[in-house]
Design an enzyme around this catalytic site. Sequence first.
Site, PDB file in Angstrom:
ATOM      1  N   ASP A  36       1.739   2.275  20.900  1.00 31.54           N
ATOM      2  CA  ASP A  36       1.256   0.805  21.031  1.00 31.54           C
ATOM      3  C   ASP A  36       0.156   1.059  20.096  1.00 31.54           C
ATOM      4  O   ASP A  36      -0.731   2.120  20.022  1.00 31.54           O
ATOM      5  CB  ASP A  36       1.196   0.599  22.385  1.00 31.54           C
ATOM      6  CG  ASP A  36       0.221  -0.769  22.579  1.00 31.54           C
ATOM      7  OD1 ASP A  36       0.412  -1.676  21.964  1.00 31.54           O
ATOM      8  OD2 ASP A  36      -0.867  -0.637  23.475  1.00 31.54           O
ATOM      9  N   PHE A  37      -0.826   0.044  19.954  1.00 28.12           N
ATOM     10  CA  PHE A  37      -2.146   0.131  19.211  1.00 28.12           C
ATOM     11  C   PHE A  37      -3.121  -0.272  20.185  1.00 28.12           C
ATOM     12  O   PHE A  37      -4.056   0.633  20.633  1.00 28.12           O
ATOM     13  CB  PHE A  37      -2.102  -0.815  18.173  1.00 28.12           C
ATOM     14  CG  PHE A  37      -3.506  -0.995  17.209  1.00 28.12           C
ATOM     15  CD1 PHE A  37      -3.713   0.071  16.195  1.00 28.12           C
ATOM     16  CD2 PHE A  37      -4.487  -2.028  17.597  1.00 28.12           C
ATOM     17  CE1 PHE A  37      -4.781   0.150  15.712  1.00 28.12           C
ATOM     18  CE2 PHE A  37      -5.532  -1.730  17.049  1.00 28.12           C
ATOM     19  CZ  PHE A  37      -5.609  -1.066  15.919  1.00 28.12           C
ATOM     20  N   ASP A  38      -3.399  -1.415  20.591  1.00 27.05           N
ATOM     21  CA  ASP A  38      -4.390  -2.081  21.659  1.00 27.05           C
ATOM     22  C   ASP A  38      -4.320  -0.885  22.845  1.00 27.05           C
ATOM     23  O   ASP A  38      -3.303  -1.267  23.557  1.00 27.05           O
ATOM     24  CB  ASP A  38      -4.447  -3.364  21.769  1.00 27.05           C
ATOM     25  CG  ASP A  38      -4.991  -4.185  20.612  1.00 27.05           C
ATOM     26  OD1 ASP A  38      -6.136  -4.251  20.192  1.00 27.05           O
ATOM     27  OD2 ASP A  38      -4.125  -4.666  19.853  1.00 27.05           O
ATOM     28  N   ASP A 211      -0.143   1.581  27.082  1.00 22.64           N
ATOM     29  CA  ASP A 211      -1.039   1.249  28.117  1.00 22.64           C
ATOM     30  C   ASP A 211      -0.659  -0.174  29.052  1.00 22.64           C
ATOM     31  O   ASP A 211      -1.415  -0.102  29.952  1.00 22.64           O
ATOM     32  CB  ASP A 211      -2.502   1.022  27.685  1.00 22.64           C
ATOM     33  CG  ASP A 211      -2.801  -0.342  26.836  1.00 22.64           C
ATOM     34  OD1 ASP A 211      -1.933  -0.517  26.093  1.00 22.64           O
ATOM     35  OD2 ASP A 211      -3.644  -0.839  27.132  1.00 22.64           O
TER      36      ASP A 211
END
Length: 274
Positions: A36-38, A211
């Site tokens: 994932d990124f954020d 997250d």
Amino acid sequence: MPPLNLRNQQPGTPLNADHAWRTTAAHAAGTVLFFDFDGTLAPVDDDPTAVQPAPKVLDAIEALAPVVRRVAIVSARPVEFLRDHLGGLHGVDLYGLYGLEHSHSGGATVTEPAALPWVPTMAELADLARAELPAGTLVEFKRLSVALHWRTAPQLGATVETWGRAQAERLGLRVQAGRMVLELKPPVDRDKGMVIDEVIRDADAAWYFGDDVSDIKAFAALRARAAADPRFFGVCVAVANPETGQEVADAADLTIDSPAALGDFLTTALAHLR
């Protein structure tokens, strides 16, 4: 071997992250690493346009890419945003907007055809949100979705959620809850779990790092593959946070303290995989 689950069950033999990476090393040529990124590669910021990857993360991913079969970023962000913020990473696949967009190894961005007719609806919704929601709400228009953030005004959470869910029902949209954000999306069957399920069908091993609650679907995809094929090795990793961290950690096998810690974790992994 089924996925580790160090938090919720006792494995038959003692296992830890080093053991998991050593097991992965035996299948490196057939391994996919998903991120994932954020909140995973980059810390969450009050301004979602201002986020940047944590130190060491991009260097570690670039070093890992030629060692494993594939590295993929699977994010709620548009592909163009990911491309702009990943510093020209080579050999990395990008899946944006929960899989409504994708780009393989720097190629052109491909959009899910069923989502394209919804672009005007999303633009109109973003304008309506800016006009009707109270000051302090951040409206993020992503072409194929609209994200309603209240991180800088936590007291607005209930108001924004009520408004967003009412609009979703009115327009026939789908809703994705997140960390102090509600995202409205087209009614198209595409999510992180579906992306992971497709990519790992002929993989030998995979890790997913996430997250937020949308990442739990990706964890489920790894577990389903492991249940169907005991030879597949999958590891679900949660990145800790004060909002959704416990829920995600409860669904994961391992937990990392922060995006900053992820860079060191991946650097250590590289030694095992090489």
